[in-house]
Design an enzyme around this catalytic site. Structure first.
Site, PDB file in Angstrom:
ATOM      1  N   THR A  31       0.783  -1.240  -0.076  1.00 55.20           N
ATOM      2  CA  THR A  31      -0.232   0.005   0.010  1.00 55.20           C
ATOM      3  C   THR A  31       0.889   1.178   0.212  1.00 55.20           C
ATOM      4  O   THR A  31       0.675   2.202  -0.796  1.00 55.20           O
ATOM      5  CB  THR A  31      -0.896  -0.221   1.272  1.00 55.20           C
ATOM      6  OG1 THR A  31      -1.674  -1.367   1.314  1.00 55.20           O
ATOM      7  CG2 THR A  31      -2.142   1.136   1.175  1.00 55.20           C
ATOM      8  N   ASP A  82       1.590   4.954   6.672  1.00 53.36           N
ATOM      9  CA  ASP A  82       2.059   3.598   6.628  1.00 53.36           C
ATOM     10  C   ASP A  82       0.848   2.888   6.318  1.00 53.36           C
ATOM     11  O   ASP A  82      -0.092   3.376   6.808  1.00 53.36           O
ATOM     12  CB  ASP A  82       2.830   3.145   7.684  1.00 53.36           C
ATOM     13  CG  ASP A  82       3.622   1.858   7.828  1.00 53.36           C
ATOM     14  OD1 ASP A  82       3.641   1.423   6.511  1.00 53.36           O
ATOM     15  OD2 ASP A  82       4.265   1.540   8.682  1.00 53.36           O
ATOM     16  N   GLY A  83       0.989   1.602   6.070  1.00 52.03           N
ATOM     17  CA  GLY A  83       0.026   0.356   5.877  1.00 52.03           C
ATOM     18  C   GLY A  83      -0.287  -0.038   7.378  1.00 52.03           C
ATOM     19  O   GLY A  83       0.525   0.100   8.191  1.00 52.03           O
ATOM     20  N   GLU A 104       9.287   1.275  11.846  1.00 52.13           N
ATOM     21  CA  GLU A 104       7.710   1.692  11.534  1.00 52.13           C
ATOM     22  C   GLU A 104       7.481   2.267  12.921  1.00 52.13           C
ATOM     23  O   GLU A 104       6.898   3.294  12.930  1.00 52.13           O
ATOM     24  CB  GLU A 104       6.909   0.724  11.071  1.00 52.13           C
ATOM     25  CG  GLU A 104       7.324   0.061   9.857  1.00 52.13           C
ATOM     26  CD  GLU A 104       6.495  -0.955   9.119  1.00 52.13           C
ATOM     27  OE1 GLU A 104       6.289  -1.181   7.879  1.00 52.13           O
ATOM     28  OE2 GLU A 104       5.700  -1.875  10.041  1.00 52.13           O
ATOM     29  N   LYS A 122      -8.726  -5.125   6.160  1.00 46.00           N
ATOM     30  CA  LYS A 122      -7.849  -4.863   7.139  1.00 46.00           C
ATOM     31  C   LYS A 122      -8.607  -4.453   8.513  1.00 46.00           C
ATOM     32  O   LYS A 122      -8.028  -4.648   9.578  1.00 46.00           O
ATOM     33  CB  LYS A 122      -6.610  -3.908   7.012  1.00 46.00           C
ATOM     34  CG  LYS A 122      -5.834  -4.231   5.711  1.00 46.00           C
ATOM     35  CD  LYS A 122      -5.008  -5.414   5.898  1.00 46.00           C
ATOM     36  CE  LYS A 122      -4.080  -5.610   4.761  1.00 46.00           C
ATOM     37  NZ  LYS A 122      -2.924  -4.769   4.489  1.00 46.00           N
TER      38      LYS A 122
END
Ligand code: 5RP
Length: 225
Positions: A31, A82-83, A104, A122
């Site tokens: 993503t 971020d994903g 992250e 998700k």
């Protein structure tokens, strides 16, 4: 709409959060790859630089001519994109499917706003169906695995994976995570753990989901809009 298209429209919506001439925190995964490509195409030289959470993202950013700088040079960031592997309605996340969880979490913690982008698969009611990644110092792998079993999980070594920090990853199955901040703290207390993939103490501020009907934004204050 395909999962890939949903990821792309979520990434596209995150471009609106980027201010010209700033340093942006950039996560890792498929993503985020859409986000990096769109960032370069839409904003190009207006991006001063990026702080990256992985070697893979650094390479992609540099490939687009975006400068990558060390977090220590900038200290704090305005924005991190971020994903996630899973997200709940409180915007607690499971991350680390790509193995970049430690960097992250560092970049997310250094950022004033964390915009999480994902396809709608998700979003879950209870975190834990996706095995929770835990980065461990290699010599402590079995020691940590015993402690994770005591917490009710079934840890499995992610075969052949060495993180950007030179460590191993245990993926913890069979967890039903009802109190994510507590479990995040408990796992962090295990000697030999570098980081775990629960982002509950530093959750996302905004969750942008790509759906069949376009993007849906969630924040803890508004729940959805
Ligand atoms: C990498 C991550 C990713 O954000 C997570 O795995 C989601 O990846 P994708 O965007 O490919 O679904 O935490 O460590």
């Amino acid at each position: 709409m395909s999962p890939e298209d949903k990821k792309r429209i979520a990434a596209e919506a995150a471009i609106d959060y980027v201010k010209p001439d700033t340093v942006i925190g950039v996560g890792t995964g498929s993503t985020v790859n859409h986000f990096i490509d769109l960032l370069a195409a839409r904003m190009g030289e207006q991006v001063r630089a990026a702080v990256s959470s992985s070697e893979a993202s650094s390479e992609r950013l540099r490939g687009h001519g975006i400068k990558v700088v060390d977090l220590n040079e900038v200290g704090r960031l305005d924005l991190y994109v971020d994903g996630a592997d899973e997200a709940n309605s409180r915007l607690h996340l499971i991350k680390g499917g790509g193995g970049a969880l430690t960097r992250e979490k560092i970049v997310a913690t250094a950022s004033r706003e964390f915009v999480c982008i994902a396809d709608d698969s998700k979003l879950v009611e209870t975190l834990g169906k996706f095995p929770l990644p835990v980065e461990v110092i290699p010599m402590a792998r079995e020691l940590v695995a015993y402690a994770l079993r005591d917490l009710g999980g079934t840890p499995r070594l992610r075969d052949g994976t060495i993180t950007d920090n030179g460590n191993h990853i245990l993926d913890v199955h069979d967890l039903e995570i009802t109190d994510a901040p507590l479990l995040e703290t408990q796992i962090n207390q295990i000697t030999g753990v570098v980081c775990n993939g629960l982002f509950a103490h530093r959750p996302a501020d905004v969750l942008i989901l790509g759906t069949d009907d376009g993007v849906v934004r969630h924040s803890v204050a508004s729940q959805s809009s």
